[in-house]
Design a protein around this motif. Structure first.
Motif, short mmCIF file in Angstrom:
data_model
loop_
_atom_site.label_atom_id
_atom_site.label_comp_id
_atom_site.label_asym_id
_atom_site.label_seq_id
_atom_site.Cartn_x
_atom_site.Cartn_y
_atom_site.Cartn_z
N ILE A 151 0.86 -1.18 0.00
CA ILE A 151 0.00 0.00 0.00
C ILE A 151 0.90 1.23 0.00
O ILE A 151 1.81 1.34 0.83
N THR A 152 0.67 2.13 -0.91
CA THR A 152 1.51 3.32 -1.02
C THR A 152 1.57 4.09 0.30
O THR A 152 0.53 4.39 0.90
N ALA A 153 2.79 4.36 0.77
CA ALA A 153 3.05 5.12 2.01
C ALA A 153 2.45 4.46 3.25
O ALA A 153 2.14 5.14 4.22
N ALA A 154 2.29 3.15 3.23
CA ALA A 154 1.75 2.44 4.40
C ALA A 154 2.50 1.12 4.57
O ALA A 154 1.92 0.03 4.49
N THR A 155 3.79 1.23 4.82
CA THR A 155 4.65 0.04 4.93
C THR A 155 4.24 -0.86 6.08
O THR A 155 4.22 -2.09 5.94
N ILE A 156 3.90 -0.26 7.24
CA ILE A 156 3.56 -1.06 8.41
C ILE A 156 2.29 -1.86 8.18
O ILE A 156 2.21 -3.05 8.49
N THR A 157 1.28 -1.22 7.61
CA THR A 157 0.02 -1.92 7.33
C THR A 157 0.24 -3.03 6.31
O THR A 157 -0.29 -4.15 6.48
N SER A 158 0.99 -2.75 5.27
CA SER A 158 1.26 -3.75 4.23
C SER A 158 1.91 -4.99 4.85
O SER A 158 1.53 -6.13 4.55
N ALA A 159 2.89 -4.76 5.72
CA ALA A 159 3.58 -5.88 6.36
C ALA A 159 2.66 -6.63 7.30
O ALA A 159 2.67 -7.87 7.34
N ALA A 160 1.84 -5.89 8.06
CA ALA A 160 0.93 -6.53 9.02
C ALA A 160 -0.05 -7.46 8.32
O ALA A 160 -0.28 -8.59 8.77
N VAL A 161 -0.61 -7.00 7.22
CA VAL A 161 -1.57 -7.83 6.49
C VAL A 161 -0.88 -9.04 5.87
O VAL A 161 -1.34 -10.18 6.02
N SER A 162 0.21 -8.80 5.18
CA SER A 162 0.92 -9.90 4.50
C SER A 162 1.39 -10.97 5.48
O SER A 162 1.21 -12.17 5.25
N LEU A 163 1.97 -10.55 6.60
CA LEU A 163 2.46 -11.50 7.60
C LEU A 163 1.31 -12.26 8.26
O LEU A 163 1.44 -13.45 8.58
N SER A 164 0.18 -11.58 8.45
CA SER A 164 -0.99 -12.24 9.04
C SER A 164 -1.53 -13.32 8.11
O SER A 164 -1.87 -14.42 8.54
N VAL A 165 -1.63 -12.99 6.83
CA VAL A 165 -2.13 -13.95 5.84
C VAL A 165 -1.19 -15.15 5.75
O VAL A 165 -1.63 -16.30 5.73
N LYS A 166 0.10 -14.89 5.70
CA LYS A 166 1.10 -15.95 5.64
C LYS A 166 1.00 -16.86 6.86
O LYS A 166 0.97 -18.09 6.74
#
Length: 210
Positions: A180-195
């Motif tokens: 997500i543009t300018a939202a590194t923490i959110t992007s990581a939180a979602v991706s890691l949760s899904v994984k």
């Protein structure tokens, strides 16, 4: 004499205030009880709708408790007041398990982000639904936005990109998933949760096949 009258008046006023306070507490308790029941029913209906959105062919969702997530930052989120909502469900069709759905939580930019992740027995993500978040509107909040596309040409929203991904993929933002543009923490939180949810689901499925 006036001192006794003042004391008597103060005592009377105190008793009246105490009675009003007790009545208010009883009233609030009644309202809370009735409201919490309504909220619980609504949450259960919303969860059932979300589960069926990920697995439209499913006939039943059976709560399971013997499933563990390896990532200590990701937790399965159930409802202590509702034993039917453990936060983890075996998805059944014709009495056969066709997948697992996990409601998981992980810290994000503005607080916990709660996500429902469906995983099929083929080892692929069946779908992802962002249930709750408090991230920044226009930035991290785009994780759940129906108007934020990572592939506008094909009409793929951020959360939809996970559908069909293999659990064994890396799930790294800006590598094998879009961030997500300018939202590194959110992007990581979602991706890691899904994984984490996908991996735990497949471990559970495989344990039942042994």
């Amino acid at each position: 004499m006036s001192g006794k009258k003042n004391f008597s008046a103060m005592l009377k006023l105190g008793l009246i205030l105490a009675a009003y306070s007790a009545a208010a507490c009883v009233g609030l308790a009644f309202v809370y009880s009735a409201t919490s029941e309504i909220i619980s029913r609504r949450q259960a209906a919303d969860l059932d709708s979300s589960l069926r959105e990920l697995f439209p062919e499913a006939e039943n969702f059976v709560p399971i408790t013997d499933i563990k997530i390896a990532d200590p930052m990701v937790t399965i989120t159930g409802d202590p007041a509702n034993p039917e909502n453990t936060g983890a469900f075996a998805v059944l069709k014709n009495n056969n398990t066709i997948g697992v759905a996990l409601k998981v939580s992980r810290a994000s930019y503005g607080g916990p982000i709660i996500i429902l992740v469906g995983t099929g027995t083929d080892g692929r993500i069946r779908g992802v639904k962002i249930l709750e978040h408090s991230d920044t509107p226009g930035l991290g909040a785009n994780a759940a936005s129906k108007t934020y596309f990572v592939d506008r040409a094909n009409g793929i929203r951020y959360y939809e990109q996970f559908k069909g991904k293999a659990v064994g993929d890396s799930f790294v933002p800006r590598q094998d998933v879009a961030g997500i543009t300018a939202a590194t923490i959110t992007s990581a939180a979602v991706s890691l949760s899904v994984k984490a949810a996908g991996t735990a689901s497949m471990d559970w499925i495989r344990s039942g096949e042994k």
